[in-house]
Scaffold this active site. Structure first.
Site, short mmCIF file in Angstrom:
data_model
loop_
_atom_site.label_atom_id
_atom_site.label_comp_id
_atom_site.label_asym_id
_atom_site.label_seq_id
_atom_site.Cartn_x
_atom_site.Cartn_y
_atom_site.Cartn_z
N SER A 1 0.86 -1.19 0.00
CA SER A 1 0.00 0.00 0.00
C SER A 1 0.90 1.24 0.00
O SER A 1 2.12 1.13 0.10
CB SER A 1 -0.92 -0.01 1.22
OG SER A 1 -0.12 0.02 2.38
N LEU B 1 1.29 3.41 -2.45
CA LEU B 1 1.95 3.70 -3.73
C LEU B 1 1.34 4.92 -4.42
O LEU B 1 1.78 5.31 -5.48
CB LEU B 1 1.83 2.51 -4.67
CG LEU B 1 2.54 1.23 -4.22
CD1 LEU B 1 2.36 0.14 -5.27
CD2 LEU B 1 4.03 1.50 -4.01
N GLY B 2 0.31 5.46 -3.82
CA GLY B 2 -0.35 6.61 -4.46
C GLY B 2 -1.39 6.14 -5.47
O GLY B 2 -1.53 6.71 -6.54
N LYS B 3 -2.15 5.10 -5.06
CA LYS B 3 -3.19 4.58 -5.96
C LYS B 3 -4.22 5.65 -6.27
O LYS B 3 -4.68 5.78 -7.41
CB LYS B 3 -3.87 3.40 -5.27
CG LYS B 3 -4.27 2.32 -6.23
CD LYS B 3 -4.91 1.11 -5.55
CE LYS B 3 -4.38 0.76 -4.21
NZ LYS B 3 -5.41 0.59 -3.19
N TYR C 1 -3.04 9.68 12.21
CA TYR C 1 -1.65 9.26 12.34
C TYR C 1 -1.42 7.94 11.60
O TYR C 1 -0.36 7.69 11.06
CB TYR C 1 -1.35 9.10 13.84
CG TYR C 1 0.10 8.98 14.16
CD1 TYR C 1 0.93 10.09 14.10
CD2 TYR C 1 0.65 7.76 14.54
CE1 TYR C 1 2.27 9.98 14.40
CE2 TYR C 1 1.99 7.64 14.84
CZ TYR C 1 2.80 8.76 14.77
OH TYR C 1 4.13 8.66 15.07
N GLY D 1 -7.44 19.86 15.10
CA GLY D 1 -6.94 18.86 16.04
C GLY D 1 -7.98 18.55 17.11
O GLY D 1 -9.02 19.22 17.19
N CYS E 1 -9.88 25.63 12.17
CA CYS E 1 -10.73 24.89 13.10
C CYS E 1 -10.20 24.96 14.53
O CYS E 1 -10.43 25.94 15.22
CB CYS E 1 -10.91 23.45 12.62
SG CYS E 1 -12.40 22.71 13.31
N GLY F 1 -7.36 25.61 15.31
CA GLY F 1 -6.48 26.78 15.24
C GLY F 1 -7.25 28.08 15.46
O GLY F 1 -6.67 29.10 15.85
N ARG G 1 -17.01 19.96 16.92
CA ARG G 1 -18.01 19.69 17.94
C ARG G 1 -18.13 20.92 18.86
O ARG G 1 -19.18 21.17 19.41
CB ARG G 1 -17.55 18.47 18.73
CG ARG G 1 -18.59 17.87 19.61
CD ARG G 1 -18.06 16.56 20.23
NE ARG G 1 -18.21 15.43 19.34
CZ ARG G 1 -17.19 14.66 18.92
NH1 ARG G 1 -15.96 14.93 19.29
NH2 ARG G 1 -17.41 13.63 18.14
N HIS H 1 -12.73 24.11 7.68
CA HIS H 1 -11.49 23.53 7.13
C HIS H 1 -11.36 24.01 5.69
O HIS H 1 -11.68 23.26 4.76
CB HIS H 1 -11.54 22.01 7.19
CG HIS H 1 -11.37 21.47 8.57
ND1 HIS H 1 -10.14 21.33 9.15
CD2 HIS H 1 -12.27 21.09 9.49
CE1 HIS H 1 -10.29 20.85 10.37
NE2 HIS H 1 -11.57 20.70 10.60
N GLU I 1 -8.94 24.25 3.87
CA GLU I 1 -8.00 23.44 3.07
C GLU I 1 -8.72 22.38 2.25
O GLU I 1 -8.19 21.89 1.25
CB GLU I 1 -6.93 22.81 3.97
CG GLU I 1 -7.39 21.69 4.90
CD GLU I 1 -7.98 22.18 6.23
OE1 GLU I 1 -8.37 23.35 6.31
OE2 GLU I 1 -8.08 21.35 7.16
N1 GLN Z 1 -11.54 19.59 18.59
C1 GLN Z 1 -12.26 20.70 18.06
C2 GLN Z 1 -13.75 20.44 18.00
O1 GLN Z 1 -14.19 19.31 18.06
C3 GLN Z 1 -11.72 21.08 16.70
C4 GLN Z 1 -11.96 20.05 15.68
C5 GLN Z 1 -11.10 20.20 14.46
O2 GLN Z 1 -10.09 20.88 14.48
N2 GLN Z 1 -11.48 19.54 13.38
O3 GLN Z 1 -14.52 21.34 17.86
#
Ligand code: GLN
Length: 603
Positions: free
Chosen positions: A46, A48-50, A87, A393, A420, A422, A502, A549, A551
């Site tokens: 796995s 390989l950039g499929k 991760y 995060g 988010c 951040g 959330r 998000h 991005e």
């Molecule tokens: N942990 C935060 C939340 O649940 C931010 C979620 C995230 O960065 N996707 O609101």
């Protein structure tokens, strides 16, 4: 693409009877032969950039004016990718309809410049749930429910449903994992059955394989590829095309060996070696002639439009050219806890590349582990950065480091984009250090926090325990006229961003934060949910954060405006006058149009 409502697609299904051993539930409206299928299998290993390969192939077929619809089949039993650890599995991508899925769908959206839906992603969890539900409804008419034909029948049904819903010329099927895995064996079996049912010239099988080049030998070896391709044969699939992944171009002799052992003609064995940007791969495949091989194999030459292809090629090549010839270099720091695994931040890396190419900048990324950061070392650790991103995060690990980082960039005029989490941490930092709320925090990190400036969404509190506690997918954002974000989006008053959170800014603290100079320039039109914040330019050159998000919606031909804003400010910090973008100086230029386009619905 015009999507039919799922109810219309699922409307009339035929189920098994006792009269026949064939079991092929067909969605309403399915026209045999209209849609062709191209299936990509991974061999050897796995990673390989499929997805990159498959989406690049889909793109060059789309360039010919063909309607393409990708689908990823995942072997795992999870219903979706929502609970997967980035991760281990890379970033969790979120579609506009709220599906949490594999990061490959992000690659498809970027390559195809097309919004996808839950019809484009299926897991074993979904397949089995659906079969078990139908069993309880008695829809298998007294039969024992088996892997073949019932579970494979469900897989075939999904592929045909996608064909009907999208009216695709080609459905691109990417089978997750590697041939030989237990998890995906029944997907491969379903493909074998379906290619038999659909008949000749309807399926094209592509095997992605890997050519090893052990340092100790200093030459490319094809044995693992040969042996693994045999596994595919054993599953009843004979590949039509073999793409060889390798670090350097695959030697002719190696390709000859593979041809000999796999009975695939030499002209359909391609090298897919490492290159400087994933967006170069479509051109690499086109240059090798894979597109014409596919047209020929599934008999689609008469649907291809050469003029459309020329236009698409020129547009794409202008992006590659801009990326390759970017004159300036800037460094953006990404402060996170998974910084050792680049795939966890795939969309951010891509969005920086897009914005950089449009602004004539090569963006270097410096990964900063937030768990090591503190007030004492932050200046030294962030020295030399032209801009900083604190990405999304969950949980408490590394939060103190992120607070130290945001304090530093806020006080020192370093361009900042918060994504988010951040944004939430930017609010905590501001509440603590500017509003004087020393114990400000988030109830995610500290449930009894005295000043919960970030708290669970009021509407989520009501449904907690029912499973649906995340705010997921695309939502509209009402933009404050005249704000920096409004200018970045070309004056738009309503934009659409994708969310996965959330917690949110507690409404009771909004006034306190605003009184001290924080500007909430993007809000939910329906609820008191703060979605974008910024600091005025009079106090900071670029400090913006969003609960969304962004991005996830950046595309090479449609760079995400907030990333343009960050890169532009970073260029200024590096001493370069950036090309004017929808401007932080309010001017109208060509790139204003591109940022405004970024907000238009996807094609
Ligand atoms: N942990 C935060 C939340 O649940 C931010 C979620 C995230 O960065 N996707 O609101």
């Amino acid at each position: 693409m015009s999507l039919k409502k799922p109810e219309d697609v699922f409307a009339s299904l035929t189920y098994a009877t006792d009269d026949t051993e064939f079991f092929t539930p067909m969605p309403a409206g399915y026209v045999k032969g209209k849609t062709k299928y191209l299936v990509v299998f991974g061999t050897v290993m796995s990673g390989l950039g499929k997805g990159i390969f498959s989406s690049s192939l889909a793109k060059i077929m789309q360039d010919k004016g063909l309607r393409v619809a990708p689908i990823k089949l995942e072997g795992y039993l999870n219903h979706d990718s929502g609970t997967l650890n980035p991760y281990r599995h890379g970033e969790v991508f979120v579609l506009d309809d709220g599906l949490e899925c594999d990061m490959d769908l992000g690659t498809y959206e970027r390559m195809l410049n097309q919004d996808l839906s839950r019809l484009n992603f299926t897991t074993s969890g979904q397949i089995f749930s659906s079969v078990l539900e139908k069993e309880r409804q008695g829809r298998y008419l007294g039969r024992d429910v088996q892997m073949i034909p019932h579970v494979t029948g469900e897989v075939k049904l999904r592929l045909r449903e996608l064909a009907v819903a999208t009216e695709a010329d080609i459905v691109f099927v990417e089978i997750g994992g590697t041939v030989g895995d237990v998890e995906n064996a029944y997907f491969i079996e379903a493909i074998r059955e379906m290619s038999y049912e659909e008949g000749p010239k309807t399926f094209c099988f592509v095997a992605l394989t890997y050519i090893v080049e052990p340092k100790i030998l200093g030459e490319q070896k094809s044995k693992p590829a040969q042996l693994n391709l045999k596994l595919l044969n054993a599953a009843g699939i004979h590949p039509d095309i073999i793409a060889c992944r390798a670090s350097s171009p695959v030697a002719k002799k190696v390709r000859e060996k593979i041809a000999l052992f796999s009975s695939v003609p030499m002209e359909r064995i391609f090298s897919m070696h490492d290159c400087d940007s994933v967006y170069v791969i479509p051109e690499m495949l086109r240059g090798a002639g894979i597109d014409t091989a596919v047209l020929d194999l599934i008999d689609l030459a008469d649907r291809a439009d050469d003029e459309a292809e020329e236009v698409a090629k020129t547009l794409w090549n202008s992006y590659i050219h801009a990326f390759r010839t970017a004159e300036h270099a800037i460094t953006i720091g990404i402060i996170g806890k998974y910084t050792t695994v680049r795939d966890s931040y795939a969309s951010i890396i891509q969005s920086l590349e897009h914005a950089g190419a449009h602004l004539d900048a090569k963006v270097q990324i410096e990964w900063v582990d937030s768990t090591d950061l503190m007030d004492e070392n932050v200046a030294e650790r962030l020295a030399g950065l032209h801009g900083v991103i604190v990405p999304g995060g969950f949980g408490f690990r590394g939060v103190d480091g992120k607070i130290a980082c945001i304090k530093h960039v806020r006080e020192n005029g370093i361009p900042y984009l918060g994504l988010c989490y951040g944004m939430q941490i930017a609010v905590i930092e501001f509440a603590r250090h500017v509003c004087g709320l020393k114990h400000a925090g988030s109830t995610e990190i500290e449930p009894d926090c005295p000043d919960p400036v970030i708290d669970m969404l009021p509407e989520q509190k009501k449904i907690e325990g029912l499973g649906g506690t995340m705010r997921l997918g695309g939502f509209d954002v009402a933009i404050t006229p005249g704000s920096q974000v409004s200018v970045l989006f070309g004056g738009a008053q309503r934009i659409r961003l994708r969310f996965r959170h959330r917690y949110e800014v507690h409404p009771d603290y909004i006034q306190i934060l605003e009184d001290k100079g924080m500007v909430f320039s993007g809000r939910s039109p329906d609820y008191p949910i703060m979605q974008v914040l910024e600091l005025p330019r009079t106090v900071h050159p670029f400090f913006m954060a969003t609960q969304a998000h962004p991005e996830l919606t950046g595309r090479p031909l449609r760079p995400q405006p907030m990333f343009l804003g960050l890169v532009s400010a970073a260029l200024t910090r590096s001493g370069v006058t950036p090309k004017t973008i929808p401007g932080l100086d309010g001017s109208e230029t060509d790139s204003t149009a591109s940022a405004a386009a970024a907000n238009s619905p996807a094609t």
